[in-house]
Design a protein around this motif. Structure first.
Motif, PDB file in Angstrom:
ATOM      1  N   ARG A  23       0.795  -1.110  -0.031  1.00 34.24           N
ATOM      2  CA  ARG A  23       0.037  -0.039  -0.089  1.00 34.24           C
ATOM      3  C   ARG A  23       0.962   1.242   0.016  1.00 34.24           C
ATOM      4  O   ARG A  23       0.253   2.300  -0.022  1.00 34.24           O
ATOM      5  CB  ARG A  23      -0.974   0.012   1.261  1.00 34.24           C
ATOM      6  CG  ARG A  23      -2.110  -1.056   0.789  1.00 34.24           C
ATOM      7  CD  ARG A  23      -3.074  -1.080   2.106  1.00 34.24           C
ATOM      8  NE  ARG A  23      -4.100  -2.204   1.834  1.00 34.24           N
ATOM      9  CZ  ARG A  23      -5.147  -2.121   1.328  1.00 34.24           C
ATOM     10  NH1 ARG A  23      -5.535  -1.018   0.669  1.00 34.24           N
ATOM     11  NH2 ARG A  23      -5.949  -3.152   1.052  1.00 34.24           N
ATOM     12  N   SER A  24       2.106   1.096   0.152  1.00 38.09           N
ATOM     13  CA  SER A  24       3.024   2.272   0.037  1.00 38.09           C
ATOM     14  C   SER A  24       3.332   2.750  -1.312  1.00 38.09           C
ATOM     15  O   SER A  24       3.783   3.626  -1.792  1.00 38.09           O
ATOM     16  CB  SER A  24       4.411   2.121   0.889  1.00 38.09           C
ATOM     17  OG  SER A  24       4.914   1.216   0.090  1.00 38.09           O
ATOM     18  N   LYS A  25       2.909   1.923  -2.259  1.00 45.93           N
ATOM     19  CA  LYS A  25       3.071   2.026  -3.769  1.00 45.93           C
ATOM     20  C   LYS A  25       1.574   2.267  -4.504  1.00 45.93           C
ATOM     21  O   LYS A  25       0.661   1.769  -3.917  1.00 45.93           O
ATOM     22  CB  LYS A  25       3.700   0.821  -4.234  1.00 45.93           C
ATOM     23  CG  LYS A  25       5.032   0.718  -3.718  1.00 45.93           C
ATOM     24  CD  LYS A  25       6.013  -0.314  -4.638  1.00 45.93           C
ATOM     25  CE  LYS A  25       7.158  -0.291  -4.067  1.00 45.93           C
ATOM     26  NZ  LYS A  25       8.186  -1.111  -4.178  1.00 45.93           N
ATOM     27  N   SER A  26       1.796   3.169  -5.598  1.00 38.71           N
ATOM     28  CA  SER A  26       0.552   3.263  -6.197  1.00 38.71           C
ATOM     29  C   SER A  26       0.112   1.956  -6.849  1.00 38.71           C
ATOM     30  O   SER A  26       0.679   1.259  -7.519  1.00 38.71           O
ATOM     31  CB  SER A  26       1.069   4.427  -7.387  1.00 38.71           C
ATOM     32  OG  SER A  26      -0.268   4.695  -8.200  1.00 38.71           O
ATOM     33  N   LEU A  27      -1.162   2.036  -6.823  1.00 35.15           N
ATOM     34  CA  LEU A  27      -1.883   0.789  -7.581  1.00 35.15           C
ATOM     35  C   LEU A  27      -2.753   1.406  -8.586  1.00 35.15           C
ATOM     36  O   LEU A  27      -3.549   2.291  -8.519  1.00 35.15           O
ATOM     37  CB  LEU A  27      -2.953   0.237  -6.549  1.00 35.15           C
ATOM     38  CG  LEU A  27      -3.796  -1.001  -7.205  1.00 35.15           C
ATOM     39  CD1 LEU A  27      -3.186  -2.150  -7.602  1.00 35.15           C
ATOM     40  CD2 LEU A  27      -5.083  -1.383  -6.233  1.00 35.15           C
ATOM     41  N   THR A  28      -2.341   0.826  -9.752  1.00 36.43           N
ATOM     42  CA  THR A  28      -2.920   1.290 -10.973  1.00 36.43           C
ATOM     43  C   THR A  28      -3.860  -0.282 -11.622  1.00 36.43           C
ATOM     44  O   THR A  28      -3.153  -1.129 -11.726  1.00 36.43           O
ATOM     45  CB  THR A  28      -2.245   1.473 -12.369  1.00 36.43           C
ATOM     46  OG1 THR A  28      -1.245   2.322 -11.610  1.00 36.43           O
ATOM     47  CG2 THR A  28      -2.545   1.883 -13.306  1.00 36.43           C
TER      48      THR A  28
END
Length: 167
Positions: A23-28
């Motif tokens: 969740r610390s990274k962008s989800l596309t």
């Protein structure tokens, strides 16, 4: 008008269920299809009606297809079970290499009546299991093996179960 959804409201929505992710990274989420990423696409068949009904993939990425064919010159490979069509429609089984560029094997299976492969499954050893239907059509000669559960055609249309050894 939009379809009704749970709770009686008339709203349209799309929902994605996402598994665990960082969740610390962008989800596309990108549902678009880019045909330039097509791995391969090929035709299978001959000069008449051919129909693929099921497909399976083994652990090496080889692709297996079964269905029915009316084409007498449907592509087959030497050394397989049967290289000639026997009835009006016959079952076909094809194994393509992972890249879809070569037939590993291709065979007809059937008697002098109409036969159709409907489903295929592959085990861990690469054996192919088929099921489908064989129609009486004045013929009762769908290939069976000695010691099989039932070697006699029983009605107008019978189910068959056939195992092809890995090849």
């Amino acid at each position: 008008e939009p379809p009704a959804v749970a709770g009686g409201s008339n709203r349209q929505s799309v929902r994605f269920i996402v598994g665990e992710y960082d969740r610390s990274k962008s989800l596309t989420i990108d549902p678009t299809v880019n045909l330039s990423n097509l791995a391969y696409s090929t035709f299978l068949g001959g000069s008449d009606e051919d129909e693929g009904n099921d497909i399976a993939v083994d652990s090496a990425g080889n692709v297996y297809v079964t269905g029915k064919t009316l084409s007498p010159e449907f592509p087959t490979t030497a050394g397989t079970f049967d290289t000639s069509r026997n009835g009006v429609f016959d079952v076909f089984v094809i194994k393509l290499n992972e890249g879809g560029s070569a037939l590993i094997y291709s065979t007809f299976i059937g008697g002098s009546g109409n036969d159709e492969g409907n489903d295929i499954a592959i085990d861990s050893a690469g054996n192919a299991y088929l099921t489908g239907v064989t129609f009486f059509d004045a013929a009762t000669d769908y290939p069976t093996t000695g010691g099989a559960f039932n070697t006699v055609h029983n009605g107008f249309a019978d189910v068959f179960v056939t195992k092809l050894n890995a090849g």
